[in-house]
Design an enzyme around this catalytic site. Structure first.
Site, short mmCIF file in Angstrom:
data_model
loop_
_atom_site.label_atom_id
_atom_site.label_comp_id
_atom_site.label_asym_id
_atom_site.label_seq_id
_atom_site.Cartn_x
_atom_site.Cartn_y
_atom_site.Cartn_z
N CYS A 116 0.81 -1.23 0.00
CA CYS A 116 0.00 0.00 0.00
C CYS A 116 0.84 1.27 0.00
O CYS A 116 0.30 2.37 -0.17
CB CYS A 116 -0.96 0.00 1.18
SG CYS A 116 -2.29 -1.18 0.98
N HIS A 256 -3.35 7.53 2.78
CA HIS A 256 -3.74 6.26 2.17
C HIS A 256 -5.11 5.86 2.72
O HIS A 256 -5.39 6.02 3.91
CB HIS A 256 -2.70 5.18 2.51
CG HIS A 256 -3.10 3.81 2.12
ND1 HIS A 256 -3.50 3.50 0.84
CD2 HIS A 256 -3.20 2.66 2.85
CE1 HIS A 256 -3.81 2.22 0.79
NE2 HIS A 256 -3.66 1.68 1.99
N ASN A 286 -10.23 0.37 -0.38
CA ASN A 286 -8.76 0.45 -0.41
C ASN A 286 -8.28 -0.07 -1.78
O ASN A 286 -8.31 -1.28 -2.04
CB ASN A 286 -8.19 -0.40 0.73
CG ASN A 286 -6.68 -0.35 0.79
OD1 ASN A 286 -6.03 0.19 -0.10
ND2 ASN A 286 -6.11 -0.92 1.84
O1 UT7 Z 1 -3.87 -0.90 3.43
C1 UT7 Z 1 -2.95 -1.81 3.98
C2 UT7 Z 1 -3.07 -1.91 5.41
N1 UT7 Z 1 -4.32 -2.51 5.82
C3 UT7 Z 1 -5.01 -1.92 6.80
O2 UT7 Z 1 -4.62 -0.85 7.22
C4 UT7 Z 1 -6.20 -2.64 7.38
C5 UT7 Z 1 -6.19 -2.53 8.85
N2 UT7 Z 1 -7.24 -3.28 9.52
C6 UT7 Z 1 -8.53 -2.89 9.50
O3 UT7 Z 1 -8.90 -1.96 8.82
C7 UT7 Z 1 -9.47 -3.60 10.43
O4 UT7 Z 1 -8.75 -4.42 11.31
C8 UT7 Z 1 -10.56 -4.45 9.72
C9 UT7 Z 1 -11.55 -3.54 8.99
C10 UT7 Z 1 -9.92 -5.41 8.73
C11 UT7 Z 1 -11.33 -5.26 10.75
O5 UT7 Z 1 -11.90 -4.40 11.72
P1 UT7 Z 1 -11.70 -4.66 13.28
O6 UT7 Z 1 -12.44 -3.62 13.96
O7 UT7 Z 1 -10.21 -4.77 13.54
O8 UT7 Z 1 -12.42 -6.06 13.46
P2 UT7 Z 1 -11.82 -7.44 14.03
O9 UT7 Z 1 -10.97 -8.11 13.00
O10 UT7 Z 1 -11.24 -7.22 15.38
O11 UT7 Z 1 -13.16 -8.26 14.21
C12 UT7 Z 1 -14.15 -7.89 15.17
C13 UT7 Z 1 -15.30 -8.82 15.02
C14 UT7 Z 1 -14.91 -10.30 14.99
O12 UT7 Z 1 -15.96 -11.04 15.60
P3 UT7 Z 1 -15.77 -11.56 17.11
O13 UT7 Z 1 -14.55 -12.42 17.09
O14 UT7 Z 1 -15.60 -10.32 17.94
O15 UT7 Z 1 -17.05 -12.29 17.35
C15 UT7 Z 1 -14.89 -10.61 13.52
O16 UT7 Z 1 -15.12 -11.97 13.25
O17 UT7 Z 1 -15.97 -8.56 13.78
C16 UT7 Z 1 -16.04 -9.77 13.01
N3 UT7 Z 1 -15.94 -9.41 11.61
C17 UT7 Z 1 -16.98 -9.07 10.86
N4 UT7 Z 1 -18.30 -8.95 11.14
C18 UT7 Z 1 -19.09 -8.55 10.15
C19 UT7 Z 1 -14.80 -9.36 10.84
N5 UT7 Z 1 -15.13 -8.98 9.60
C20 UT7 Z 1 -16.45 -8.79 9.58
C21 UT7 Z 1 -17.36 -8.40 8.58
N6 UT7 Z 1 -18.68 -8.27 8.91
N7 UT7 Z 1 -16.97 -8.10 7.33
#
Ligand code: UT7
Length: 331
Positions: A116, A256, A286
């Site tokens: 990225c 970004h 993204n």
């Molecule tokens: O550009 C290159 C660099 N990349 C980035 O900068 C991305 C950085 N990361 C992020 O933007 C975020 O971590 C994400 C958007 C990918 C995920 O958001 P988060 O707030 O970190 O969610 P999480 O992975 O901690 O998941 C929280 C909960 C989990 O459920 P439990 O375990 O709490 O029951 C996930 O399974 O949300 C669940 N979850 C979803 N629920 C609904 C994960 N993805 C989804 C989804 N829809 N699409």
């Protein structure tokens, strides 16, 4: 003799027509519009559906948009860099094909890959060729067909990424406009957290790698998020302090577009008002190497000569950094 600086003198963009909405994603994986919007700020993203077409298809169109808008003959271009994490093929270069397709027959070309941060690093590379006095017109394109490496059964990644391309032209400037300062970083211990495991030299393609879905992007979202927030904010802050800029001196933050919450955290740390933060993540998601030039293309009509822009990016590798650039023209 005044110092030659490297200024951006034209921009262009291309976005595929197909719009993949949060609603449609909710038919593919267990997710919903509320979750995606509140956690990422994304409402929709573009997907390249043309059969047998890859990243160069979009890169060529973004470059042609730039050339048509600025009335520049492709034969005048000295060099073409395509910043991309999704080249048309592992070998040969997407930039070389792109340069030929647009008629840049006097240019040499190559790809640049830093996930990225590819476009940000590309800005540094393009500007250095101009500052050295060696070349006069360097075309830098950021393009990615992220849909080609995304697993549309993995809700943690498929909601984030989209396809697109943006292009900028770097030219010499003698009144102090253009790139002023940069601070680029990388840390290889981050590669465990955001990667495509297979298809490279460690793990070449095999039946097993295909079966295990190892040709798709895998990311540990929470870890990447944490590093992105602290590192993007750190480098943006460094650009301000190192150049004795106050938040009033900044016209635009150009971050970004990975997650609206990362962008907001960066803006908060450098105390930049939301109205001065470029944002289009809600429309495109993204797009990896294309986020920064797509922002410039979308905000070009608001930019004025002398505006102070702070670019900041974070990506896989890990790679990250910030660039301070003075805008060189009024549209
Ligand atoms: O550009 C290159 C660099 N990349 C980035 O900068 C991305 C950085 N990361 C992020 O933007 C975020 O971590 C994400 C958007 C990918 C995920 O958001 P988060 O707030 O970190 O969610 P999480 O992975 O901690 O998941 C929280 C909960 C989990 O459920 P439990 O375990 O709490 O029951 C996930 O399974 O949300 C669940 N979850 C979803 N629920 C609904 C994960 N993805 C989804 C989804 N829809 N699409």
């Amino acid at each position: 003799m005044s110092k030659i600086t490297a200024a951006i003198t034209a921009v262009g963009k291309y976005l595929p027509d197909y719009i993949l909405t949060n609603k449609e994603l909710a038919t593919l994986v267990e997710t919903n519009d509320d979750w995606i919007t509140s956690r990422t700020g994304i409402k929709e993203r573009r997907i390249l559906k043309e059969p047998n077409q890859g990243t160069s298809f979009m890169a060529v169109r973004a470059a042609k948009d730039l050339l048509e808008k600025s009335n520049i003959d492709a034969k005048e271009i000295d060099m073409v860099i395509v910043a991309t994490a999704t080249p048309d093929m592992p070998v040969a270069s997407t930039a070389v094909f792109t340069a030929t397709e647009i008629g840049a027959t006097n240019a040499f070309a190559y790809d640049l890959q830093a996930a990225c941060s590819s476009f940000l690093y590309g800005m540094s590379t393009a500007a250095s060729y101009i500052e050295s006095g060696r070349y006069k017109k360097v075309l830098l394109i950021g393009a990615d067909k992220m849909s080609s490496i995304i697993d549309y059964t993995d809700r943690a990644t498929c909601i984030i990424f989209g396809d697109g391309a943006g292009a900028v032209l770097f030219e010499p400037n003698s009144d102090g406009m253009g790139l002023q300062d940069e601070y680029l970083r990388s840390d290889g211990s981050g590669r465990e957290f955001l990667k495509i495991e297979a298809g490279g030299s460690i793990l070449p393609a095999s039946e097993d790698t295909l079966k295990n879905g190892q040709h798709f992007v895998h990311q540990e979202g929470k870890t990447v998020f944490k590093f992105a927030v602290s590192n993007m904010a750190d480098v943006a802050e460094k650009m301000l302090t190192r150049n004795q800029l106050t938040n009033d001196d900044i016209s635009w933050l150009v971050p970004h577009q990975a997650n609206k919450r990362i962008i907001e955290a960066t803006a908060k740390r450098v105390n930049i008002d939301a109205v001065k933060v470029m944002m289009n993540i809600h429309k495109y998601g993204n797009t990896t190497s294309a986020t920064l030039p797509l922002l410039l293309a979308d905000y070009e009509h608001l930019l004025k000569k002398g505006d102070n822009l702070i670019f900041a990016a974070f990506g896989g590798g890990f790679t990250w950094g910030a660039i301070y650039l003075k805008w060189a023209y009024n549209s």
